[in-house]
Motif scaffolding. Structure first.
Motif, PDB file in Angstrom:
ATOM      1  N   ARG A 153      20.307  17.827  51.440  1.00  0.00           N
ATOM      2  CA  ARG A 153      19.871  18.346  50.137  1.00  0.00           C
ATOM      3  C   ARG A 153      19.222  19.718  50.293  1.00  0.00           C
ATOM      4  O   ARG A 153      19.480  20.632  49.511  1.00  0.00           O
ATOM      5  N   ARG A 154      18.392  19.884  51.331  1.00  0.00           N
ATOM      6  CA  ARG A 154      17.735  21.173  51.575  1.00  0.00           C
ATOM      7  C   ARG A 154      18.771  22.256  51.893  1.00  0.00           C
ATOM      8  O   ARG A 154      18.682  23.375  51.379  1.00  0.00           O
ATOM      9  N   THR A 155      19.746  21.937  52.717  1.00  0.00           N
ATOM     10  CA  THR A 155      20.804  22.898  53.050  1.00  0.00           C
ATOM     11  C   THR A 155      21.552  23.318  51.791  1.00  0.00           C
ATOM     12  O   THR A 155      21.827  24.508  51.581  1.00  0.00           O
ATOM     13  N   ALA A 156      21.845  22.354  50.929  1.00  0.00           N
ATOM     14  CA  ALA A 156      22.532  22.666  49.667  1.00  0.00           C
ATOM     15  C   ALA A 156      21.652  23.533  48.773  1.00  0.00           C
ATOM     16  O   ALA A 156      22.144  24.472  48.133  1.00  0.00           O
ATOM     17  N   SER A 157      20.356  23.253  48.728  1.00  0.00           N
ATOM     18  CA  SER A 157      19.441  24.053  47.901  1.00  0.00           C
ATOM     19  C   SER A 157      19.358  25.489  48.397  1.00  0.00           C
ATOM     20  O   SER A 157      19.339  26.430  47.601  1.00  0.00           O
ATOM     21  N   ILE A 158      19.327  25.670  49.705  1.00  0.00           N
ATOM     22  CA  ILE A 158      19.293  27.020  50.271  1.00  0.00           C
ATOM     23  C   ILE A 158      20.574  27.766  49.904  1.00  0.00           C
ATOM     24  O   ILE A 158      20.529  28.932  49.498  1.00  0.00           O
ATOM     25  N   GLY A 159      21.716  27.078  50.020  1.00  0.00           N
ATOM     26  CA  GLY A 159      22.983  27.682  49.634  1.00  0.00           C
ATOM     27  C   GLY A 159      23.003  28.061  48.160  1.00  0.00           C
ATOM     28  O   GLY A 159      23.476  29.138  47.779  1.00  0.00           O
ATOM     29  N   LYS A 162      21.035  31.168  47.449  1.00  0.00           N
ATOM     30  CA  LYS A 162      21.775  32.387  47.844  1.00  0.00           C
ATOM     31  C   LYS A 162      22.774  32.793  46.765  1.00  0.00           C
ATOM     32  O   LYS A 162      22.978  33.990  46.533  1.00  0.00           O
ATOM     33  N   THR A 163      23.387  31.812  46.079  1.00  0.00           N
ATOM     34  CA  THR A 163      24.336  32.157  45.011  1.00  0.00           C
ATOM     35  C   THR A 163      23.608  32.813  43.843  1.00  0.00           C
ATOM     36  O   THR A 163      24.231  33.534  43.065  1.00  0.00           O
ATOM     37  N   PHE A 164      22.298  32.565  43.729  1.00  0.00           N
ATOM     38  CA  PHE A 164      21.488  33.190  42.684  1.00  0.00           C
ATOM     39  C   PHE A 164      20.893  34.512  43.154  1.00  0.00           C
ATOM     40  O   PHE A 164      20.097  35.135  42.450  1.00  0.00           O
TER      41      PHE A 164
END
Length: 168
Positions: A153-159, A162-164
């Motif tokens: 979940r943390r890895t997805a949140s970091i990704g 970055k898209t923002f």
């Protein structure tokens, strides 16, 4: 790090009565107020276990299972269920009691990850935890699976950040 500690050594219970300023237009406890209680007890449990300052690294979903009504007593219980090198998983259980009838309901549960920090604000090692009861052993044995979910979940949140256009 120092010797291991039993789960029960970090056990905390916060007891409050739900008053009108604590409630929404439905006469039930504000979710945000309950979430503050949850973070509060998790922090105390983690500090009691580590005997160091701590910060909240993550809060798993808070599952609201039953409303907490104005006039209820609310018991927010927590203890450390598992430790990594510097982090601690804390289980929080919320029980409401109708003080007039005596009826009790399990109203919410959550897991938080707390990290012990030193005087410079850097992560610092924590003692291992020793489960004793069936509940403690069950939570301990399933902690690695929850930790893996948190990491994904943390890895997805970091990704997503970055898209923002934000970097971590």
């Amino acid at each position: 790090m120092s010797e291991s500690k039993f789960c029960k050594e970090s056990f905390i219970v916060k007891t409050s009565i739900v008053l009108p300023p604590d409630t929404n237009s439905h006469g039930t406890l504000f979710g945000g107020k309950l979430m503050a209680y949850i973070d509060d007890v998790a922090s105390i449990s983690a500090m009691r276990h580590a005997r160091k300052n701590t910060v909240t690294a993550s809060t798993d979903s808070v599952d609201f299972l039953h409303p907490i009504h104005q006039g209820n007593a609310v018991y927010v219980e927590s203890f450390v269920t598992y430790t990594g090198r510097t982090s601690m998983e804390v289980f929080v259980k919320v029980i409401a009691e109708d003080l007039l009838s005596g009826e009790k309901n399990l109203c919410a549960m959550s897991f938080l990850t707390m990290v012990a920090i030193d005087e410079n604000g850097k992560p610092t090692p924590v003692p291992a935890v020793i489960p004793e009861t069936d509940e403690e052993k069950s939570l301990y044995n399933s902690a690695k699976e929850r930790a893996d979910i948190r990491k994904r979940r943390r890895t997805a949140s970091i990704g997503r950040a970055k898209t923002f256009g934000f970097t971590s």
